[in-house]
Design an enzyme around this catalytic site. Structure first.
Site, PDB file in Angstrom:
ATOM      1  CD  GLU A  56      40.566  43.842  36.607  1.00 32.33           C
ATOM      2  OE1 GLU A  56      40.692  43.322  35.467  1.00 32.33           O
ATOM      3  OE2 GLU A  56      41.525  44.075  37.341  1.00 32.33           O
ATOM      4  CB  CYS A  94      40.248  47.940  34.939  1.00 33.52           C
ATOM      5  SG  CYS A  94      40.362  46.744  33.592  1.00 33.52           S
TER       6      CYS A  94
HETATM    7  N1  THU Z   1      44.943  41.991  33.147  1.00 39.53           N
HETATM    8  C1  THU Z   1      43.676  41.922  33.658  1.00 39.53           C
HETATM    9  O1  THU Z   1      42.828  41.196  33.136  1.00 39.53           O
HETATM   10  N2  THU Z   1      43.380  42.655  34.745  1.00 39.53           N
HETATM   11  C2  THU Z   1      44.284  43.405  35.448  1.00 39.53           C
HETATM   12  O2  THU Z   1      43.930  43.992  36.446  1.00 39.53           O
HETATM   13  C3  THU Z   1      45.672  43.471  35.001  1.00 39.53           C
HETATM   14  C4  THU Z   1      45.954  42.861  33.678  1.00 39.53           C
HETATM   15  C5  THU Z   1      45.293  41.135  32.009  1.00 39.53           C
HETATM   16  C6  THU Z   1      45.483  41.812  30.693  1.00 39.53           C
HETATM   17  C7  THU Z   1      46.383  40.816  29.989  1.00 39.53           C
HETATM   18  O3  THU Z   1      45.577  39.811  29.400  1.00 39.53           O
HETATM   19  C8  THU Z   1      47.199  40.191  31.093  1.00 39.53           C
HETATM   20  O4  THU Z   1      46.488  40.458  32.293  1.00 39.53           O
HETATM   21  C9  THU Z   1      48.609  40.716  31.206  1.00 39.53           C
HETATM   22  O5  THU Z   1      48.614  42.095  31.258  1.00 39.53           O
END
Ligand code: THU
Length: 136
Positions: A56, A94
């Site tokens: 995000e 985020c």
């Molecule tokens: N992550 C995201 O990219 N967006 C989210 O809404 C939740 C978590 C990613 C961060 C990390 O690379 C992986 O998911 C595990 O937490």
């Protein structure tokens, strides 16, 4: 809504680019700006863990760094490697970034499994009692 499905498709495509050698949890996002442009993002992990950037925020930072400041909606898809099986809620950091640029009641957060299975929330629903720029 057809536009929601387009955003979900873009988020699913962006998820393919996720760089996740540590968690193997792949997330894609597609952010719709008020001018109709769509900005995609994926999560980008790091051996130092802390520098990891969520999908995000990648989408937001790409858009803002290109001059966008006003947004209508974001679609998010995420899950462990392989097909997405459930909705992935954005992390707190985020949500706070969304609150910097988006109206709490107008901005729509689309959490999807695929183009046919998704739920839509307002930013206020997922970030109650938000700390917003106007409070400073
Ligand atoms: N992550 C995201 O990219 N967006 C989210 O809404 C939740 C978590 C990613 C961060 C990390 O690379 C992986 O998911 C595990 O937490």
């Amino acid at each position: 809504m057809a536009q929601d499905r387009e955003l979900i498709r873009a988020a699913l495509e962006a998820r393919e680019k996720a760089y996740t050698p540590y968690s193997h949890f792949k997330v894609g996002a597609a952010l719709l700006a008020k001018d109709g442009s769509v900005w995609t993002g994926c999560n980008i992990e790091n051996a130092g863990y802390t520098p990891t950037n969520c999908a995000e925020r990648t989408a937001f930072f790409k858009a803002v760094s290109e001059g966008q400041r006003e947004f209508l909606a974001i679609a998010v898809v995420g899950g462990r490697e392989g097909p997405v099986t459930e909705e992935c809620a954005p992390c707190g950091v985020c949500r706070q970034v969304m609150a910097e640029f988006c109206d709490l009641d107008a901005f729509r957060v689309i959490l999807a499994v695929d183009e046919a299975h998704y739920s839509t929330y307002t930013l206020r629903e997922i970030l109650p009692m938000a700390f917003v720029p106007s409070r400073l």
